[in-house]
Motif scaffolding. Structure first.
Motif, PDB file in Angstrom:
ATOM      1  N   ASN A 233      -3.698   3.484  15.860  1.00  0.00           N
ATOM      2  CA  ASN A 233      -2.881   4.276  14.946  1.00  0.00           C
ATOM      3  C   ASN A 233      -1.492   3.682  14.800  1.00  0.00           C
ATOM      4  O   ASN A 233      -1.135   2.726  15.499  1.00  0.00           O
ATOM      5  CB  ASN A 233      -2.810   5.741  15.406  1.00  0.00           C
ATOM      6  CG  ASN A 233      -2.176   5.881  16.774  1.00  0.00           C
ATOM      7  OD1 ASN A 233      -1.017   5.541  16.962  1.00  0.00           O
ATOM      8  ND2 ASN A 233      -2.939   6.375  17.739  1.00  0.00           N
ATOM      9  N   THR A 234      -0.723   4.239  13.890  1.00  0.00           N
ATOM     10  CA  THR A 234       0.600   3.712  13.569  1.00  0.00           C
ATOM     11  C   THR A 234       1.711   4.329  14.409  1.00  0.00           C
ATOM     12  O   THR A 234       2.881   3.994  14.212  1.00  0.00           O
ATOM     13  CB  THR A 234       0.908   3.934  12.079  1.00  0.00           C
ATOM     14  OG1 THR A 234       0.740   5.329  11.760  1.00  0.00           O
ATOM     15  CG2 THR A 234      -0.018   3.111  11.198  1.00  0.00           C
TER      16      THR A 234
ATOM     17  N   GLN B  21       1.452   9.743   9.946  1.00  0.00           N
ATOM     18  CA  GLN B  21       0.897   8.555  10.588  1.00  0.00           C
ATOM     19  C   GLN B  21      -0.495   8.286  10.031  1.00  0.00           C
ATOM     20  O   GLN B  21      -1.069   9.126   9.323  1.00  0.00           O
ATOM     21  CB  GLN B  21       0.810   8.755  12.103  1.00  0.00           C
ATOM     22  CG  GLN B  21       2.104   9.133  12.782  1.00  0.00           C
ATOM     23  CD  GLN B  21       3.091   7.991  12.872  1.00  0.00           C
ATOM     24  OE1 GLN B  21       2.784   6.841  12.541  1.00  0.00           O
ATOM     25  NE2 GLN B  21       4.310   8.291  13.325  1.00  0.00           N
ATOM     26  N   THR B  22      -1.029   7.115  10.354  1.00  0.00           N
ATOM     27  CA  THR B  22      -2.389   6.749   9.962  1.00  0.00           C
ATOM     28  C   THR B  22      -3.138   6.256  11.180  1.00  0.00           C
ATOM     29  O   THR B  22      -2.585   5.525  12.006  1.00  0.00           O
ATOM     30  CB  THR B  22      -2.382   5.640   8.892  1.00  0.00           C
ATOM     31  OG1 THR B  22      -1.572   6.041   7.792  1.00  0.00           O
ATOM     32  CG2 THR B  22      -3.796   5.361   8.393  1.00  0.00           C
ATOM     33  N   ARG B  23      -4.400   6.661  11.294  1.00  0.00           N
ATOM     34  CA  ARG B  23      -5.250   6.133  12.356  1.00  0.00           C
ATOM     35  C   ARG B  23      -6.464   5.456  11.732  1.00  0.00           C
ATOM     36  O   ARG B  23      -6.936   5.853  10.662  1.00  0.00           O
ATOM     37  CB  ARG B  23      -5.682   7.229  13.320  1.00  0.00           C
ATOM     38  CG  ARG B  23      -6.403   8.400  12.697  1.00  0.00           C
ATOM     39  CD  ARG B  23      -6.700   9.479  13.747  1.00  0.00           C
ATOM     40  NE  ARG B  23      -7.044  10.734  13.119  1.00  0.00           N
ATOM     41  CZ  ARG B  23      -6.475  11.905  13.398  1.00  0.00           C
ATOM     42  NH1 ARG B  23      -5.543  11.978  14.327  1.00  0.00           N
ATOM     43  NH2 ARG B  23      -6.850  13.006  12.771  1.00  0.00           N
TER      44      ARG B  23
ATOM     45  N   GLU C 283      -3.379  -1.305  13.959  1.00  0.00           N
ATOM     46  CA  GLU C 283      -2.645  -0.244  13.266  1.00  0.00           C
ATOM     47  C   GLU C 283      -2.620  -0.447  11.762  1.00  0.00           C
ATOM     48  O   GLU C 283      -2.057   0.375  11.030  1.00  0.00           O
ATOM     49  CB  GLU C 283      -1.212  -0.150  13.802  1.00  0.00           C
ATOM     50  CG  GLU C 283      -0.335  -1.339  13.506  1.00  0.00           C
ATOM     51  CD  GLU C 283      -0.421  -2.423  14.555  1.00  0.00           C
ATOM     52  OE1 GLU C 283       0.551  -3.204  14.671  1.00  0.00           O
ATOM     53  OE2 GLU C 283      -1.450  -2.501  15.276  1.00  0.00           O
ATOM     54  N   HIS C 284      -3.273  -1.513  11.270  1.00  0.00           N
ATOM     55  CA  HIS C 284      -3.321  -1.783   9.839  1.00  0.00           C
ATOM     56  C   HIS C 284      -4.715  -1.642   9.235  1.00  0.00           C
ATOM     57  O   HIS C 284      -4.864  -1.739   8.013  1.00  0.00           O
ATOM     58  CB  HIS C 284      -2.791  -3.190   9.560  1.00  0.00           C
ATOM     59  CG  HIS C 284      -1.372  -3.379   9.967  1.00  0.00           C
ATOM     60  ND1 HIS C 284      -0.999  -4.051  11.108  1.00  0.00           N
ATOM     61  CD2 HIS C 284      -0.219  -2.951   9.399  1.00  0.00           C
ATOM     62  CE1 HIS C 284       0.310  -4.046  11.211  1.00  0.00           C
ATOM     63  NE2 HIS C 284       0.806  -3.385  10.198  1.00  0.00           N
TER      64      HIS C 284
ATOM     65  N   ALA D 222      -4.907   0.644   4.847  1.00  0.00           N
ATOM     66  CA  ALA D 222      -4.113   1.824   4.534  1.00  0.00           C
ATOM     67  C   ALA D 222      -4.380   2.360   3.138  1.00  0.00           C
ATOM     68  O   ALA D 222      -4.128   3.542   2.868  1.00  0.00           O
ATOM     69  CB  ALA D 222      -2.631   1.505   4.698  1.00  0.00           C
TER      70      ALA D 222
ATOM     71  N   ASP E 162      -3.150  -7.419   9.209  1.00  0.00           N
ATOM     72  CA  ASP E 162      -1.867  -7.351   9.900  1.00  0.00           C
ATOM     73  C   ASP E 162      -0.782  -8.126   9.163  1.00  0.00           C
ATOM     74  O   ASP E 162       0.403  -7.789   9.260  1.00  0.00           O
ATOM     75  CB  ASP E 162      -2.004  -7.896  11.325  1.00  0.00           C
ATOM     76  CG  ASP E 162      -2.835  -6.992  12.225  1.00  0.00           C
ATOM     77  OD1 ASP E 162      -3.082  -5.831  11.837  1.00  0.00           O
ATOM     78  OD2 ASP E 162      -3.245  -7.454  13.308  1.00  0.00           O
TER      79      ASP E 162
END
Length: 238
Positions: A180-181, A19-21, A42-43, A94, A65
């Motif tokens: 986050n994602t 995941q990415t935060r 989340e982007h 990202a 987004d």
């Protein structure tokens, strides 16, 4: 009037998925900075400051987004902004980072960054402010503490170096946002916090964070007990 940090971190969730935060934190010697400067989804994360144009933050996140790269999204907004020379704008997505400080920002002003973060500030006591923010984040990056806590650590380091130089202005504010994602409709209660009017913004933001985190821990313990009771009740009925 402000200094801020935007970050991107990759991590593994409880299910073993990558995941990415994204996080952004900011403080200034004016009230209500949380409604004006920090934006995240989340982007990505974006901070707009100096002579603030809130639309740079709102549209910047909307463009991220929609799938635009952060460099393209934020530069296109600046290209269309007649007041760009008075703006500071920075952020992460990202894959990349972007930093901009217009030549008409008021001193001391400047920005810095690394592979996964950006820092910018204006009307500061000096360059040491953003250097302290950056080095403190780097030393804590991807640590065990929640990102919200580490963002406060970074703000605290900049504040200790003098922060916003306008000491005659007693009313200050601070804010942070973490997204986050993960597919989590609730998230952490301490990932969207602001202190709108105080003389001790970073200390108050930390106290707010710690209170919110304690509240979340209490609720999580209660939910775990309820779930255990439900399982024991089902077993008893078999």
């Amino acid at each position: 009037m402000t200094f801020s940090i935007c970050v991107r971190e990759e991590y593994t969730d409880d299910d073993g998925e990558r995941q990415t935060r994204f996080g952004v934190a900011v403080t200034t010697r004016l009230p209500g900075v949380g409604t004006l400067c920090p934006f995240a989804s989340e982007h990505g994360a974006v901070a707009t400051q100096s002579l603030v144009n809130v639309e740079l933050g709102r549209k910047g996140i909307a463009y991220l987004d929609d799938g635009l790269a952060v460099e393209d999204a934020l530069q296109s907004l600046l290209n269309a902004d007649d007041g760009a020379a008075q703006r500071q704008l920075h952020g992460v997505d990202a894959d990349g980072t972007f930093t901009f400080s217009g030549e008409e920002c008021q001193g001391w002003y400047g920005h810095t960054g690394g592979e996964n973060y950006t820092v910018a500030g204006n009307l500061l006591a000096g360059e040491a402010v953003i250097e302290a923010v950056a080095s403190t984040y780097e030393s804590d990056a991807f640590g065990d503490a929640p990102l919200a806590e580490r963002l406060i650590d970074a703000l605290e380091a900049g504040h200790a170096e003098g922060g916003d130089k306008r000491e005659h202005l007693p009313v200050q504010s601070a804010a942070l946002i973490v997204e986050n994602t993960e597919d989590d409709p609730f998230g952490a209660y301490y990932d969207d916090l602001r202190v709108d009017a105080t003389e001790t913004p970073v200390a108050d933001l930390r106290e707010t964070y710690e209170t919110a985190r304690r509240g979340q821990e209490i609720l999580e313990a209660e939910y775990a007990e309820e779930a255990e009771d439900d399982v024991e009740g089902d077993d008893a009925g078999d």
